[in-house]
Design an enzyme around this catalytic site. Structure first.
Site, PDB file in Angstrom:
ATOM      1  N   LYS C  75       0.866  -1.170   0.000  1.00 17.89           N
ATOM      2  CA  LYS C  75       0.000   0.000   0.000  1.00 17.89           C
ATOM      3  C   LYS C  75       0.909   1.228   0.000  1.00 17.89           C
ATOM      4  O   LYS C  75       1.943   1.247   0.684  1.00 17.89           O
ATOM      5  CB  LYS C  75      -0.882  -0.028   1.254  1.00 17.89           C
ATOM      6  N   SER C 150      -9.656   1.899   2.999  1.00 19.44           N
ATOM      7  CA  SER C 150      -8.760   2.683   2.180  1.00 19.44           C
ATOM      8  C   SER C 150      -7.753   1.844   1.400  1.00 19.44           C
ATOM      9  O   SER C 150      -7.156   2.348   0.438  1.00 19.44           O
ATOM     10  CB  SER C 150      -8.000   3.682   3.055  1.00 19.44           C
ATOM     11  N   SER C 174      -9.927  -0.505   7.178  1.00 20.13           N
ATOM     12  CA  SER C 174      -9.339  -0.296   5.854  1.00 20.13           C
ATOM     13  C   SER C 174      -8.665  -1.510   5.219  1.00 20.13           C
ATOM     14  O   SER C 174      -8.273  -1.443   4.053  1.00 20.13           O
ATOM     15  CB  SER C 174      -8.332   0.859   5.908  1.00 20.13           C
TER      16      SER C 174
END
Lengths: 95, 477, 482
Positions: C75, C150, C174
């Site tokens: 990420k 997210s 997330s």
């Protein structure tokens, strides 16, 4: 509306955020809704609950007093918008 | 109207750790800009603080030395504000729960009276960087080497009533942190800094007047001048019908005046909250006791001992304990001579301090160490040399001619204590000065000094003065 | 090759069925062929192939570990040395990290091959990947829908089988929410289990790095390399890391599953509830006991979160000021403008909203009413879980109230978006480990089952998830065309 435009302007100033004029009404509205939403907490039955700052009940660890970092200024300053003579440059600070 | 001055001091002492309070970068002073600012000090994305335990030990030392309570649990908080020398946009400090709570410090004023100043709290925090306002094409340069240096902020009660008291208190704090070896006390380099909260009120009034906060006070002289100036300004404002506003004022040493720092566009709202990257600082009794065991003898105790054990005057003890180096030096001299504390005190405070002042050196930089001075004083004590000759020896040691014994030997300064030899010289002098002998014997007793002088001259000052006196008295009568 | 799990790929590499370079090239080709998903912000093709070649050497020398040569995506919140680390934000759109996050370093040390950095909601603030400066990311099950957020890019990439595994972070759901919405497995470990050093902070007391993968077995293998004490993180816990993989086949006999009433109340879509109830029955069939439990303050978790997280974020994001790194407005005339314009132009609307919410909650006169109050309610929620875990081993329920929603459907009203995290937030507030595993479909869209365990019970949690994945094959289903 729980927040006024003036409130939002003050908050934006504290947070050093420029809000474009045309976006202001939307911020006033959405922030008001968020404030109203979290307002639910006011009725929460907290009584004498201890404030919880951390999910784990631990204490601060101590680091040994030893220098292990070396000079990486040049590497770091590749990311800097403006440098001169090893210094980070900002518009004149007046006090 | 008679005005009373009320002063409280906030003293920032940089703790003398090797590494920073939350990072492993060096705290050394004077490095090229930003070469001692690591990712943590620069507030890089994703970095985290890890607490330097030595800073806690130093804070505990201070707390114990001022009889304060050491908090078993204290909390690091974030103080949020934007400034270029504050890389993260917040300063890690302690707010509601500081590590040192409540304490006191006794000060002595010039007239010899004493007073106790309350210490409200002392808390740990990180120092900010420095903004350099020299012109970089209209820009300001930021050096973050200092960012993250550990600070102990020592906050006093508003207990001081004059600039002189404020200076006396700050000097005491400086002596103490130096004794504790937690801060070098160097105000020039900013290791010890001071802000003063100053207000005035009509004498007798309970309620405090509005205060201003004076910043940038980096020498004892400036503190005194800035406070005096500010008090005068506030009284002027009030007496001319105005009101004092609460504000921060900067002392300008070039102009000897304080001026308001550009009024902030809003009141400060620091939004303190517990730093979620750090956990509560918990100190158990064992750790506190361990630190207590490492405490050196504190200035007050040492002062008492110098008076009690060494028979020094209060004044001498005050001077000799004003820095740990001087007190250590003095005690080493006394140990080396084997007593003779008064003699040692006179030399340390007299000739030694004189030459150090002249050459602008600290006692740790002295070219005559305690061992050397003791060596010389041993020769004074055992009558090998007189006090007067000792001054010669001292100068010779200072200029590097070796230790006292070597100098006495090579220069032939050994005192003449052979009574026969002295008597012989006296006889010669008397014989050579019949007129003075005549006058002396007819009552002109001050001529005694003349004969002493002649004898000393004849012996290059090496005759034992006491013996000379005794023998002369006998022979002249 | 791309339909295999990490465990299978590891075996294939060890057996010499294919090389790491071949595997890596295959991943890179699939990433290239599927750029329309917008799952990646940066693809590190050149360095990936170099790392893979090195891994092949180690494999040849018999010096390989279970992760040597396995491709991974991080990420874009994890700092990666000499690679753009944008955090999905314009303000870091030029930020080349000078250092590696501990997670990045550990997985690199384990021999994993970094193929790129995945798309995400800006500063992890969002549940749909729609707040990214780099644009929406698409759900491979239905490209008109969001992948969740997210960690939307990581979820989309794993679900589309572009990479076998990806890292994510979970502050309020997330990792779990996008895992649920894209039909993969996603673990948020116990707070303090995985180092936060080098993970750009959103809300420090809630953030925790974790893993998105196809199976819980894969999560177990990667977690073993990723977890553990880090002296650079004061909140990292100095607890031994158990052998998660070895613990996978622990017997479930006597397992007590808590089913909170509050996870099945209004707002939960019936088709989601049906899939979750069915999963619970599978567990019952395996010998577990279902126990009704209460989390009475669950509803307060969302407002609590929306005070605590923005408050911490408002301070954490102050460092983005255009001075030392990141975006700097060109038009600033003085210092105040430098701050206000750089931040005003550099942050998107949702990030600004959260910074302002947090600033307000901490400001003079409101601290007690909002921040302090929220901390107290957080304690209540924490205590609710403590009571529940005195009765049961784990808690189960849906990960999200609905399956993936359409892009643009919830962007008008932040509150609607926030409520999507109603089931996931509580675990963050209490610092508990939680996993989402695929458990069926609702209208042809994946549904996630959430399992929450007590602190540091990851081994148990993974074993429980693994036992379900031995009985079912939901996790092996890939979206059509992938």
């Amino acid at each position: 509306m729980s927040l006024t435009r003036k409130d939002v302007e003050n908050i934006a100033w504290l947070a050093r955020l420029e809000i474009a004029e045309e976006q202001m009404p939307d911020f006033v509205e959405t922030l008001s809704r968020i404030v109203d939403f979290v307002e639910q907490l006011s009725d929460a039955p907290v009584a004498d609950a201890l404030p919880m700052a951390h999910p784990l009940d631990m204490n601060q660890r101590f680091r040994e007093d030893r220098v292990t970092e070396r000079d990486e200024r040049d590497h770091f300053q590749k990311n800097a918008p403006a440098v001169e003579a090893g210094l980070y440059l900002v518009p004149r600070v007046i006090e | 109207m008679e005005w009373e001055v009320v002063i409280g001091l906030e003293v920032h002492a940089q703790l003398g750790t090797q590494s920073k309070i939350f990072s492993a970068a060096s705290t050394e002073f004077g490095a090229p800009p930003n070469t001692q600012a690591c990712a943590v000090d620069l507030g890089y994305p994703g970095v985290l603080p890890v607490f330097n335990g030595e800073a806690a030990r130093m804070a505990i030392k201070f707390g114990l030395a001022v009889n304060a309570t050491i908090a078993h649990r204290s909390v690091f908080a974030r103080k949020n504000y934007f400034y270029p020398d504050l890389p993260k946009g917040y300063q890690i400090s302690q707010y509601e729960l500081p590590i040192v709570q409540g304490g006191k410090m006794d000060i002595t004023l010039e007239d010899g009276t004493g007073k106790t100043i309350g210490i409200t709290r002392a808390h740990l925090e990180e120092d900010a960087g420095k903004s350099l306002h020299e012109d970089f094409h209209g820009m300001t340069g930021v050096d973050l080497n200092r960012a993250g240096t550990p600070l102990l902020e020592i906050v006093s009660e508003p207990d001081m009533r004059s600039a002189a008291e404020a200076v006396a208190y700050l000097k005491k704090i400086r002596t103490l942190v130096q004794y504790l070896e937690i801060c070098d006390g160097n105000m020039q380099e900013g290791s010890l800094r001071c802000d003063a909260n100053v207000s005035v009120r009509p004498a007798g009034q309970q309620e405090l007047g509005t205060r201003s906060e004076l910043k940038n006070l980096n020498s004892f002289r400036f503190i005194e001048k800035a406070i005096l100036h500010e008090v005068e300004r506030q009284i002027d404002v009030i007496e001319s019908g105005g009101t004092v506003v609460q504000e921060t004022r900067l002392y300008d040493s070039d102009r000897d005046e304080t001026r308001s720092m550009r009024s902030k566009e809003e009141a400060n709202d620091y939004r303190y909250f517990p730093d979620p990257d750090l956990l509560p600082l918990v100190l158990d009794q064992d750790m506190i006791d361990d630190v207590r065991a490492t405490l050196p003898e504190l200035p007050a105790a040492r002062h008492q001992r110098f008076v009690g054990d060494f028979g020094l005057s209060g004044y001498d003890a005050e001077v000799l304990t004003s820095s740990r180096e001087m007190a250590d030096y003095f005690e080493n001299v006394v140990a080396g001579v084997g007593g003779e504390a008064k003699l040692a005190a006179n030399w340390v405070m007299g000739d030694l301090s004189g030459v150090l002042n002249r050459e602008n050196l600290s006692i740790s930089e002295s070219r005559i160490d305690a061992e050397m001075l003791a060596g010389m004083l041993r020769r004074v004590a055992d009558n090998t040399i007189s006090g007067k000759i000792a001054k010669q020896v001292f100068e010779a040691m200072w200029s590097g001619e070796g230790d006292a014994d070597t100098i006495i030997e090579t220069r032939g300064l050994k005192q003449i204590t052979d009574a026969g030899a002295i008597a012989g010289i006296i006889d010669e002098i008397i014989a050579a000065n019949p007129r003075q002998l005549e006058q002396y014997r007819s009552g002109k007793e001050r001529l005694f000094g003349f004969f002493v002088g002649q004898v000393m001259k004849a012996t290059d000052g090496k005759a034992n003065p006491q013996q000379v006196n005794e023998l002369l008295k006998k022979k002249l009568s | 090759m791309h339909s295999r799990t990490v465990a299978e790929l590891s075996a294939g590499l060890a057996a010499g069925d294919f090389s790491s370079v071949e595997l890596t090239r295959h991943c890179l080709e699939r990433i290239e062929a599927n750029t329309r998903l917008n799952a990646f912000i940066t693809v590190t093709a050149d360095t990936a192939l170099e790392t893979a070649a090195h891994a092949d050497k180690l494999l040849g020398q018999g010096k390989a570990g279970p992760l040597t040569g396995i491709p991974i995506a991080h990420k874009d919140i994890f700092c990666t040395r000499d690679v753009l680390t944008s955090c999905g934000s314009r303000i870091l759109s030029n930020f080349v990290s000078p250092y590696n996050a501990t997670v990045v370093q550990r997985l690199s040390d384990a021999g994993m091959v970094l193929v790129g950095k995945t798309n995400m909601d800006e500063f992890a603030m969002g549940s749909s990947n729609e707040t990214s400066w780099y644009g929406n990311c698409h759900n491979p099950w239905d490209e008109s829908r969001v992948p969740g957020g997210s960690s939307g890019g990581s979820a989309s990439a794993v679900a589309a089988r572009l990479v076998p595994v990806a890292t994510g972070t979970d502050t309020g759901g997330s990792i779990r929410q996008p895992a649920a919405l894209t039909g993969i497995t996603g673990l948020k470990p116990t707070y303090g289990r995985v180092s936060r050093y080098g993970m750009v902070a959103f809300a420090s007391s809630l953030d925790q790095g974790g893993i998105l993968a196809v199976s819980s077995e894969d999560v177990a293998i990667v977690l073993a390399a990723m977890a553990g004490f880090d002296p650079r993180d004061s909140t990292s816990v100095d607890e031994p890391v158990p052998d998660y993989h070895a613990a996978l086949n622990t017997e479930l006999a006597g397992l007590r599953i808590g089913v909170p009433q509050q996870f099945f109340e209004e707002g939960l879509e019936p088709a989601v509830e049906a899939a979750v109830r069915e999963a619970l029955e599978v567990y019952r069939g395996m010998g577990a006991q279902l126990v009704e439990v209460e989390l009475p303050n669950l509803a307060l978790s969302v407002p609590t979160y929306y005070v605590v997280a923005p408050a911490e974020a408002s301070s954490n994001l102050s460092r983005f000021d255009g001075v030392r790194f990141g975006y700097r407005s060109e038009s600033a005339k003085d210092l105040h403008e430098l701050y206000r314009k750089s931040r005003g132009e550099g942050f998107g609307a949702e990030v600004k909203r959260r910074i302002m919410t947090g600033t307000y909650a901490l400001s003079a006169g409101y601290y007690d009413a909002y921040y302090l109050k929220a901390q107290k309610v957080r304690r209540l929620i924490n205590d609710d879980f403590r009571n529940v875990f005195a009765e049961v081993d784990v808690v189960m329920g849906p990960t999200t109230p609905t399956p993936a929603f359409g892009i643009g459907d919830k962007t008008d009203d932040p509150i609607t978006m926030y409520l999507n995290d109603i089931y996931t937030i509580a675990a963050n507030l209490a610092g508990l480990p939680a996993i989402s595993i695929p458990c069926g479909f609702a209208d042809e869209l994946p549904v996630g089952l959430q399992i929450i365990a007590g602190h540091f019970a990851e081994a148990r949690l993974l074993a429980i998830a693994h036992s379900y994945q031995r009985e079912t094959d939901w996790h092996r289903r890939a979206p059509a065309g992938f």
